[in-house]
Design an enzyme around this catalytic site. Structure first.
Site, PDB file in Angstrom:
ATOM      1  N   HIS A 109      -2.103 -22.194   1.191  1.00  0.00           N
ATOM      2  CA  HIS A 109      -1.523 -23.329   1.602  1.00  0.00           C
ATOM      3  C   HIS A 109      -2.570 -24.088   3.166  1.00  0.00           C
ATOM      4  O   HIS A 109      -3.326 -25.045   3.026  1.00  0.00           O
ATOM      5  CB  HIS A 109      -0.167 -23.540   3.179  1.00  0.00           C
ATOM      6  CG  HIS A 109       0.763 -24.932   2.855  1.00  0.00           C
ATOM      7  ND1 HIS A 109       0.974 -25.937   2.770  1.00  0.00           N
ATOM      8  CD2 HIS A 109       0.657 -25.024   4.082  1.00  0.00           C
ATOM      9  CE1 HIS A 109       1.391 -26.772   3.611  1.00  0.00           C
ATOM     10  NE2 HIS A 109       1.167 -26.722   4.630  1.00  0.00           N
ATOM     11  N   SER A 160      -0.139 -31.441   3.995  1.00  0.00           N
ATOM     12  CA  SER A 160       1.773 -30.793   3.723  1.00  0.00           C
ATOM     13  C   SER A 160       2.614 -32.104   3.438  1.00  0.00           C
ATOM     14  O   SER A 160       3.023 -33.267   3.622  1.00  0.00           O
ATOM     15  CB  SER A 160       1.299 -30.074   4.948  1.00  0.00           C
ATOM     16  OG  SER A 160       2.757 -29.166   4.792  1.00  0.00           O
ATOM     17  N   ASP A 179       0.526 -21.492  -2.953  1.00  0.00           N
ATOM     18  CA  ASP A 179       1.012 -22.076  -1.473  1.00  0.00           C
ATOM     19  C   ASP A 179       2.344 -21.580  -1.813  1.00  0.00           C
ATOM     20  O   ASP A 179       3.404 -21.917  -2.296  1.00  0.00           O
ATOM     21  CB  ASP A 179       0.961 -23.353  -2.421  1.00  0.00           C
ATOM     22  CG  ASP A 179       1.190 -24.324  -0.687  1.00  0.00           C
ATOM     23  OD1 ASP A 179       1.715 -23.778  -0.057  1.00  0.00           O
ATOM     24  OD2 ASP A 179       0.534 -24.671  -0.520  1.00  0.00           O
TER      25      ASP A 179
END
Length: 718
Positions: A690, A570, A655
């Site tokens: 995610h 991320s 995501d």
């Protein structure tokens, strides 16, 4: 689509020349050059066509663009599978090792609420847990609240979530729970009658995991989010037995830099609406016995003033940075909540960061940091006397449970280190002693914590800053033999990356790896200034710190570039992209998970989820000062013609935080520019978001791929 005020011109459409790397043909997506013009500066982008809207993602049968993107992703996945094919047996072996170390049957330490104890259990082979409760009377039998394995049938992905308090009504008759089966973080809340076992027909669609019952046991407050930006922006009220279409809108947050949430004090006296941005907070409160009453403003939002509140007796306790950069604890009476009435209750020393506060009937339990290490302070709310808990490891992770009842004579905390498995403790206020309730088992007869060593060291960065580093390695491995080392990092949002135990990581340690965490600036590990010096126009400190730690580890003989690997996800994936551009010669391989790498295109597109709220972290590129600075480190925009290390880049098609196209575009551009024969591998989970796969064992397959990638680069095919 990009904003109309930005210029986007299609200049050409060509097909990339196919390349072979080590005898395997790489994917070669077409190029359609566009230019994004801002502040008179032009950003070229050959791969904007890879970006799909949610509507286009769902229209895979008729939309040619969607077909092209899905075909490319399939081609990329196939390419990765082909490169990794010689290591299939290794991946399988790693997966079985990781799975074999995990407890097959797990029973959580129960907690009590309103004459029941609640627990979670996994049975052997199950990917998902079952949720139970049992009445606190002799001979009572467990009741099955929810059956996770049964609910998961027919779904590739499922996430079952409860509110902050599990969320059973005060009269113990009804439970609310939320389910997402698409990995888009859009949930549906269901209601189950615990007396009859019936799941009600009424449900709340397109909501978040944030909801809480009022004390009347029939009114549920919940949060919905903006469908475009995904920002939590509305508080609604549902009354059981009524049509959800007519649920009352209690509050709407219209400032795009703020989100909103709902909670209840541990005392269960007050419902709380929290409005929050990256640097400011605002609360409204309401008597939890009167859900139809009028909400009162606690303290209005002010720039750079953060606070949250707890309640004990006649006082609200306020955890705030108002007049204290590293936070302090203040208090005020229930009828005078404006900050002009707040009085200091606990002001830590300047070197102590006050992280978190939990309130009990007569005590405050405070999580602090001193020199980057967590510590727990227990404060008597009446006498203000303090005592501290002590921890044994040189580096560790600790957290407090939010689910222990307000009137309990103890609090619960969780502890682990890089050598100590996850453990649950109860600390008793009267004896001032901790009792161990559970330690996670490592299902390996050869495992002993004493077979591994953890260290903590400080590295002097280029500007003189001392950067903490946590390491772990096997006892019989000389850490300074220049062998393989995996360096992990994050460094954003003030989020602290405390050292954790991993049964999966043992597969690397047992094969001679050192695992290290670089606690770079951008977190709050070393205090609030550690965060401020790793954001906005200081963001490059995050990257410099990581590079300087790597150089120190090389210089001290822990590893060497041909055996050094980097990993982050991320915002940590942004870190990976930046250090790949800035110092590619340091790494033999990089793993970038759901990486935020297309910084400029994302931050200039206010139509994308989360973008506006992210201004408080990275800056607003509509301001040229921030634009120029962000452009100078954006991984996608700084790919250059040079040699890059081998990379494994992973993402999830659904995501909602870092869109799949960021890593997909980045991988394509890296292959265009790099001058080496190293593989750039891309793996997209087509049913995940995610967080990756949802099952406890399914996610291990993703880790097995990552570890096999590292071992492939080390020449250890087994």
């Amino acid at each position: 689509m990009k904003k109309l005020l930005l210029v986007s011109l299609i200049m050409l459409s060509v097909v990339s020349c196919k390349k072979e790397i080590q005898g395997i043909t790489t994917p070669s997506p077409k190029k359609e050059m566009t230019y994004l013009v801002t502040h008179g500066d032009s950003l070229p982008d050959a791969y904007e066509w890879m970006e799909l809207t949610d509507e286009e993602k769902n229209d895979s049968l008729s939309n040619q663009k969607t077909k092209a993107v899905r075909n490319l992703i399939s081609e990329e996945n196939a390419y990765t599978a082909k490169v990794m094919a010689p290591y299939t047996n290794l991946q399988n072996k790693l997966f079985e090792e990781m799975k074999g170390r995990q407890e097959q049957k797990i029973q959580s330490v129960p907690y009590n609420k309103n004459d029941y104890e609640y627990s979670v259990a996994y049975e052997e082979g199950d990917e998902y847990p079952r949720y139970y409760r049992k009445k606190l009377t002799e001979g009572a039998e467990k009741e099955l609240l929810l059956d996770g394995p049964e609910m998961a049938k027919g779904h590739d992905y499922i996430d079952i979530a409860f509110g902050p308090n599990y969320d059973v009504t005060e009269n113990t008759k009804m439970v609310a729970y939320a389910v997402d089966t698409l990995s888009r973080r859009s949930y549906t809340i269901y209601f189950k009658n615990l007396e009859t076992g019936e799941i009600l027909d009424e449900k709340l669609d397109s909501v978040t995991t944030n909801f809480v019952w009022a004390n009347d046991s029939k009114t549920l407050f919940y949060i919905t989010r903006d469908p475009q930006t995904l920002r939590w922006n509305k508080v609604k009220k549902h009354v059981l037995g009524t049509n959800p279409e007519y649920d009352e809108l209690v509050y709407e947050e219209k400032d795009e830099e703020f989100g909103t949430s709902i909670n209840i004090t541990k005392s269960r006296k007050f419902l709380l609406i929290s409005n929050y941005s990256r640097n400011a907070d605002e609360y409204y409160f309401l008597n939890a016995d009167d859900p139809n009453g009028k909400w009162k403003l606690f303290q209005g939002r002010q720039p750079d003033m953060e606070y949250n509140i707890n309640h004990i007796g006649d006082y609200f306790y306020i955890h705030t940075n108002w007049g204290a950069p590293n936070f302090k604890l203040m208090r005020t009476t229930l009828d005078k909540t404006e900050n002009s009435h707040w009085e200091d209750f606990l002001v830590p020393g300047y070197a102590i960061k006050l992280d978190n506060v939990h309130a009990f009937k007569n005590h405050l339990v405070i999580s602090e940091r001193f020199k980057g290490l967590q510590q727990i302070r227990v404060v008597d709310a009446i006498t203000t006397e303090s005592s501290y808990l002590k921890f044994k490891d040189p580096t560790y992770s600790m957290s407090l449970s939010s689910r222990i009842e307000f009137n309990a004579g103890f609090f619960r905390y969780y502890y682990e280190s890089m050598t100590t498995p996850y453990s649950v403790y109860d600390y008793h206020f009267d004896t001032k002693k901790s009792s161990l309730r559970k330690t996670s088992k490592v299902m390996d007869v050869d495992f002993k914590s004493t077979n591994y060593i953890s260290e903590r060291l400080f590295v002097t960065g280029r500007d003189g800053t001392e950067i903490p580093v946590s390491l772990v390695y096997k006892k019989n491995r000389d850490p300074k033999n220049s062998g393989p080392l995996l360096l992990y990092g994050y460094g954003s949002y003030g989020s602290n990356l405390d050292p954790w135990f991993s049964t999966s990581r043992l597969s690397l340690l047992d094969r001679g790896f050192v695992f290290a965490i670089a606690h770079v600036r951008g977190s709050e590990l070393m205090g609030r200034s550690w965060y401020e010096n790793g954001k906005f126009l200081h963001k490059k400190n995050t990257f410099f710190d990581f590079i300087d730690v790597a150089k120190h580890l090389i210089g001290e003989g822990y590893t060497q570039p041909k055996h050094l690997y980097a990993q982050g996800g991320s915002a940590g994936g942004l870190l990976m992209g930046a250090v790949a551009n800035m110092a590619p010669e340091l790494w033999n391989g990089i793993i970038a998970q759901v990486p935020f790498v297309d910084v400029m295109n994302t931050m200039l597109n206010e139509d994308l989820p989360l973008t506006v709220g992210e201004y408080e972290e990275w800056g607003n590129p509509n301001d040229k000062t921030y634009y120029d600075y962000m452009k100078s480190y954006s991984p996608y925009d700084n790919v250059a013609r040079k040699a890059y290390p081998s990379m494994l880049v992973t993402t999830g098609f659904w995501d909602s935080q870092v869109q799949y196209w960021e890593p997909l575009k980045w991988v394509s551009k890296l292959r265009d520019y790099k001058t080496d024969d190293n593989h750039i591998l891309f793996k997209c989970n087509l049913v995940a978001g995610h967080g990756g796969s949802s099952g406890r064992f399914e996610s291990l397959k993703e880790q097995a791929l990552e570890y096999a990638f590292l071992l492939m680069l080390e020449g250890k095919g087994e």
